[in-house]
Write a protein that holds these residues in place. Structure first.
Motif, short mmCIF file in Angstrom:
data_model
loop_
_atom_site.label_atom_id
_atom_site.label_comp_id
_atom_site.label_asym_id
_atom_site.label_seq_id
_atom_site.Cartn_x
_atom_site.Cartn_y
_atom_site.Cartn_z
N ARG A 220 40.33 41.95 51.41
CA ARG A 220 39.43 41.16 51.25
C ARG A 220 39.48 40.25 52.33
N ASP A 223 36.72 35.97 50.66
CA ASP A 223 36.79 35.88 49.26
C ASP A 223 35.52 35.17 48.75
N GLU A 224 34.42 34.63 49.60
CA GLU A 224 33.40 33.97 48.93
C GLU A 224 32.32 35.13 48.87
N ALA A 226 33.16 38.18 48.04
CA ALA A 226 33.60 39.34 46.95
C ALA A 226 32.92 39.25 45.57
N THR A 227 32.31 40.61 45.24
CA THR A 227 31.28 40.70 44.26
C THR A 227 31.77 41.92 43.23
N ASP A 229 33.18 45.29 41.75
CA ASP A 229 34.52 46.05 41.98
C ASP A 229 35.33 45.45 42.93
N CYS A 231 36.09 42.49 43.15
CA CYS A 231 36.97 41.17 42.65
C CYS A 231 38.01 41.81 41.80
N GLU A 232 38.09 42.92 41.60
CA GLU A 232 38.83 43.72 40.55
C GLU A 232 40.37 44.00 41.27
N GLU A 233 41.52 43.49 40.50
CA GLU A 233 42.78 43.87 41.38
C GLU A 233 43.01 45.08 40.54
N ARG A 305 45.86 46.29 46.81
CA ARG A 305 45.06 46.40 47.73
C ARG A 305 45.57 46.60 49.34
#
Length: 339
Positions: A220, A223-224, A226-227, A229, A231-233, A305
């Protein structure tokens, strides 16, 4: 994770290395945690205190695109000299930093020469008879343990650790550094998506001749934006690999790209040397990329990640020379017992 994994010495030997400005002052040792009984705000068990497995301050507080000036002391013909460099955060998850001008021209030349003198062999992987994960690549290992024959490599290992590792990790008896792995990739040489794995908490890649091609598809950098998948960890390698489907270098994640003779100067020479879309960071000979392989949230879990790959080297780029230092905590339970 590679076929050969050699454990080196403690970090604290070698020349002094420091961050400038606010980090030049020695900070007091943190109050010990009783982590077996601790819980996070969400009520989950805290296995390793937050702030231990990730970057120390002031690196921890940097936003993407921000940097701090730093220095380390290196050997030269006249004795020693202070090498100035900058540390820039280039990704938030995982924590990834670019160390600009981190190696001297002499250090790059000596690493390459030492690897050739030792004799380079075909590079393998931890999986036996795996001939597809890594292609057209040879390897040599240079001691990192501070012995006289290690020379500048031992100094480099100590300096890097003292800048990038927390005081808690530096104080652990089971902490150490592996021998320096030097890799030479020919045209078409690559290493597919992988995670550096347990118990390697920090990876530092030195770009010995300025050819890049390292890609973190799930990193990432903003972060702003991120949408879905993004956002998935991911909880494991299988899910991390699944999330890479449909992603592309330079458009997703973070691509570390070498400044070749045909690179566009308006992209490669801007102040932060980042591509216009925020997904590319440029490196020159002597630059390094450092990234952390564990989450620093108290869970003690691998950060998937940090999955990355070495993209195929092109004919235009020519031979790629990189070197890797892996810093490890052989028993993460040591921290749990102490704090």
């Amino acid at each position: 994770l590679l076929a050969r994994s050699k454990f080196g010495s403690s970090f604290l030997r070698g020349p002094v290395a420091n961050l400038s400005a606010k980090n030049l002052r020695e900070s007091p040792r943190r109050t010990p945690f009783r982590s077996r009984a601790a819980t996070s705000a969400a009520g989950d068990a805290v296995l390793v205190p937050p702030g231990v497995l990730g970057p120390p301050e002031p690196l921890r507080s940097l936003e993407v695109g921000q940097h701090v000036d730093a220095f380390r002391v290196v050997r030269c013909e006249e004795g020693t000299e202070k090498l100035q460099f900058a540390i820039e955060r280039v990704a938030r998850a995982p924590d990834v930093f670019r160390l600009g001008n981190f190696l001297t021209e002499s250090e790059c030349a000596r690493i390459k020469s030492a690897a050739e003198m030792l004799g380079m062999e075909e590079a393998g992987t931890v999986t036996k008879e795996d001939g597809t994960s890594r292609k057209n690549c040879s390897v040599a290992w240079i001691s990192s343990d501070g012995r006289p024959d290690a020379g500048a490599v031992g100094d480099l290992a100590a300096s890097t650790a003292n800048i990038l590792l927390s005081r808690e990790v530096l104080s652990q008896p089971s902490a150490g550094v592996e021998d320096l792995q030097v890799l030479r990739y020919g045209a078409g040489g690559e290493f597919v998506h992988h995670h550096d794995g347990e118990p390697r908490i920090l990876t530092v890649i030195y770009y010995v001749n300025g050819v890049g091609g390292t890609w973190f598809p799930l990193a990432r950098t903003d972060d702003e934006n991120a949408t879905g998948d993004l956002c998935e960890e991911p909880k494991n390698k299988a899910r991390a690999l699944d999330l890479t489907k449909g992603l592309g270098p330079g458009e997703d994640g973070l691509l570390v790209k070498g400044v070749t003779r045909n690179a566009h100067s308006d992209d490669a020479d801007n102040d932060s040397r980042r591509g216009g879309n925020g997904h590319v960071v440029w490196v020159n000979r002597g630059d390094a990329i450092a990234f952390y392989n564990y989450k620093d949230d108290g869970s003690g879990q691998l950060d998937w990640r940090a999955l990355h790959c070495g993209l195929p080297t092109t004919e235009e780029e020519g031979t790629k020379w990189i070197a890797n230092h892996w810093y490890r905590l052989n028993s993460l339970a040591d921290i749990d017992d102490q704090f």
